[in-house]
Design an enzyme around this catalytic site. Structure first.
Site, PDB file in Angstrom:
ATOM      1  N   GLU A 123      17.904  -6.610  10.439  1.00 12.83           N
ATOM      2  CA  GLU A 123      17.794  -6.118   9.065  1.00 12.83           C
ATOM      3  C   GLU A 123      17.339  -4.654   9.124  1.00 12.83           C
ATOM      4  O   GLU A 123      16.182  -4.363   9.408  1.00 12.83           O
ATOM      5  CB  GLU A 123      16.798  -6.961   8.267  1.00 12.83           C
ATOM      6  CG  GLU A 123      16.716  -6.553   6.806  1.00 12.83           C
ATOM      7  CD  GLU A 123      15.718  -7.392   6.015  1.00 12.83           C
ATOM      8  OE1 GLU A 123      15.910  -7.544   4.796  1.00 12.83           O
ATOM      9  OE2 GLU A 123      14.739  -7.874   6.616  1.00 12.83           O
ATOM     10  N   GLU A 154       0.819  -1.212   0.000  1.00 15.79           N
ATOM     11  CA  GLU A 154       0.000   0.000   0.000  1.00 15.79           C
ATOM     12  C   GLU A 154       0.856   1.268   0.000  1.00 15.79           C
ATOM     13  O   GLU A 154       0.329   2.366  -0.188  1.00 15.79           O
ATOM     14  CB  GLU A 154      -0.934  -0.009   1.213  1.00 15.79           C
ATOM     15  CG  GLU A 154      -0.269   0.023   2.577  1.00 15.79           C
ATOM     16  CD  GLU A 154       0.146  -1.345   3.093  1.00 15.79           C
ATOM     17  OE1 GLU A 154       0.326  -1.465   4.330  1.00 15.79           O
ATOM     18  OE2 GLU A 154       0.301  -2.279   2.280  1.00 15.79           O
ATOM     19  N   CYS A 177      16.310  -6.589  -0.542  1.00 18.11           N
ATOM     20  CA  CYS A 177      16.686  -7.778   0.213  1.00 18.11           C
ATOM     21  C   CYS A 177      18.017  -8.344  -0.233  1.00 18.11           C
ATOM     22  O   CYS A 177      18.580  -9.202   0.449  1.00 18.11           O
ATOM     23  CB  CYS A 177      15.591  -8.845   0.099  1.00 18.11           C
ATOM     24  SG  CYS A 177      15.376  -9.491  -1.565  1.00 18.11           S
TER      25      CYS A 177
END
Length: 496
Positions: A381, A177, A282
């Site tokens: 991360e 979104e 990633c």
């Protein structure tokens, strides 16, 4: 003027019954540029029903017609390549050249899907027993779904729906979104290419839509890319409902630099891999593992290059790195930088000091040295432009460091030694490996995916594993005797 982003279900646009919205930001200016209506359970069901209604006709469409449609779709994506890149840059924030490269890599998956007649060829064995032949073929699963992240709003969905659609399935996509317009744009190009209504359906939403997809009894398979905790959640919930699932999670990718490496080349590649797309990918390199006495020289080079990166709005000429996607992302990254300082790491370059005119969500390239595996800047991360340097004494120590990490998406080694590279690539427990290549994303005719906590499920995306994921195999054994003369045989059949 604020626009609204509507769902595209069965070839029509709708906002369903939802009154819930979230903002889409312009990351370069900090402005609220759109609202996204969030799907309710009924909206997801409407999309699934449209896909279910379109399934019989699409599954029976000849493989050549599906291939030709993919060729038409690919040509339209190429024609509107720059328009799509500008949409990506405006909502995600990445610089225009990076957005263009994203579209090119997505086109490669479409091109792979164009070869679906070859990819769906089965096998045939003649006379496996007396008058008995055996062959196999693959059929589509049914209605499939994809749940995709913000960082590649065109590419990651293109990992999924071209393969699913080309193999005869219908598809429901829930994109992020945060940057939803790229998926709507691609859906329009599919329609222009001749894709029948209902074969591809877009629903925008949050956890309500995600859970509705995971629980829906008419969805046969779910593909997901995102953080590890959500990937695990998606896998557990969807498999509990009997669905086939591929869920790609997070990463903490290491690049090992040996003393014999070309340090200028290694530093250049580290900068590109750490700060491309503002580190929001990633496959970004977020840990440089400096082996032996290479560390001081490497950190010096990386620090100078990081300070020279041109940070600015993604659509601005000369910008090399844009903003991060949202104010929440900006705050999270700044907090991580602070935690690294508090933990005692050496802050070589502080991205918090970047000064870009306006109210965009900018944080500059950041470099930490003397980082240890216990620090949060190593353990977590960050998903931002933060590169940490860990010093080790040997290649064996570097391999051990990589293998102790719970994530195993990608890794790289910089060396002139073929023997060292071979030891590394055979020893590291990671799904994708680069040798003097910092971001080892495979071409579309191979498959993409990691190991350990970077993947939940049995199949990687696109390539041969993507075709296997979206299809189910059948083996058929045939006999056409002239007449029955043997009588019944109750023993287990064997080849004769």
């Amino acid at each position: 003027m604020i626009k609204t982003i509507e769902h595209r279900i069965g070839g029509r646009s709708t906002i369903g019954e939802s009154s819930r919205t979230v903002p889409v930001w312009n990351p370069a200016t900090g402005e609220h540029q759109a609202d996204v209506y969030l799907a309710e359970v009924a909206d997801v069901d409407a999309a699934v029903q449209a896909a279910r209604a379109a399934l019989p006709g699409w599954a029976e469409t000849s493989v050549m017609r599906r291939s030709r449609l993919m060729f038409a779709f690919r040509n339209l994506v190429e024609k509107y390549h720059d328009d799509l890149a500008r949409i990506i840059s405006a909502e995600h924030g990445k610089v225009l050249d990076d957005a263009r490269a994203e579209v090119v890599r997505g086109m490669e998956v479409i091109e792979f899907a164009c070869g679906i007649p070859q990819l769906l060829k089965g096998e045939y064995s003649d006379q496996v027993s007396t008058d008995v032949d055996l062959f196999s073929f693959r059929q589509p699963l049914g209605v499939c779904a994809g749940i995709t992240p913000f960082n590649f709003p065109a590419l990651v969905p293109l990992w999924m729906h071209p393969i699913a659609i080309a193999t005869g399935n219908t598809f429901v996509l829930k994109p992020s979104e945060r940057d939803p317009s790229a998926s709507n744009f691609l859906a329009d190009l599919y329609a222009d290419a001749g894709l029948p209504d209902g074969v591809l359906n877009i629903v925008h939403g949050d956890k309500v839509a995600v859970d509705a997809i995971l629980d829906h009894p008419d969805i046969a398979a779910v593909s997901f890319v995102g953080s590890t905790p959500i990937a695990q959640y998606v896998h557990e919930r969807a498999t509990r409902e009997g669905k086939r699932v591929q869920a790609l999670g997070g990463a903490k990718n290491h690049a090992v630099v040996l003393p014999d490496a070309d340090l200028d080349q290694a530093a250049d590649h580290l900068i590109a891999a750490a700060y491309g797309s503002s580190g929001q990918r990633c496959m970004a390199i977020s840990v440089a593992v400096a082996v032996g006495d290479v560390a001081d020289a490497l950190v010096e080079r990386v620090g100078k290059l990081a300070q020279a990166v041109q940070v600015g709005p993604g659509l601005e000429a000369g910008a090399e790195m844009g903003p991060v996607v949202s104010p929440d992302a900006l705050e999270r990254i700044r907090d991580y930088i602070g935690s690294g300082v508090d933990a005692g790491a050496d802050l070589v370059v502080d991205g918090r000091e970047i000064d870009v005119q306006g109210n965009g969500f900018f944080v500059g390239p950041t470099v930490f040295d003397h980082v240890t595996p216990e620090m949060d800047v190593y353990r977590n991360e960050i998903f931002g432009p933060v590169l940490v340097v860990v010093r080790v004494g040997s290649l064996d120590e570097a391999i051990s460091l990589v293998n102790r990490n719970p994530w195993a998406n990608g890794t790289a080694i910089f060396t002139r030694s073929g023997q060292a590279a071979r030891v590394f690539q055979r020893s590291v427990q990671v799904g994708m490996i680069g040798v003097n290549v910092p971001v080892p994303v495979p071409m579309a005719f191979y498959s993409f995916g990691g190991w350990k906590d970077s993947l939940f499920g049995d199949h990687h995306v696109h390539g041969p594993e993507g075709v296997a994921f979206y299809t189910r195999a059948k083996a058929v054994t045939t006999r056409w005797p002239e007449e029955s003369v043997d009588g019944p045989q109750l023993t287990f059949p064997t080849a004769v």
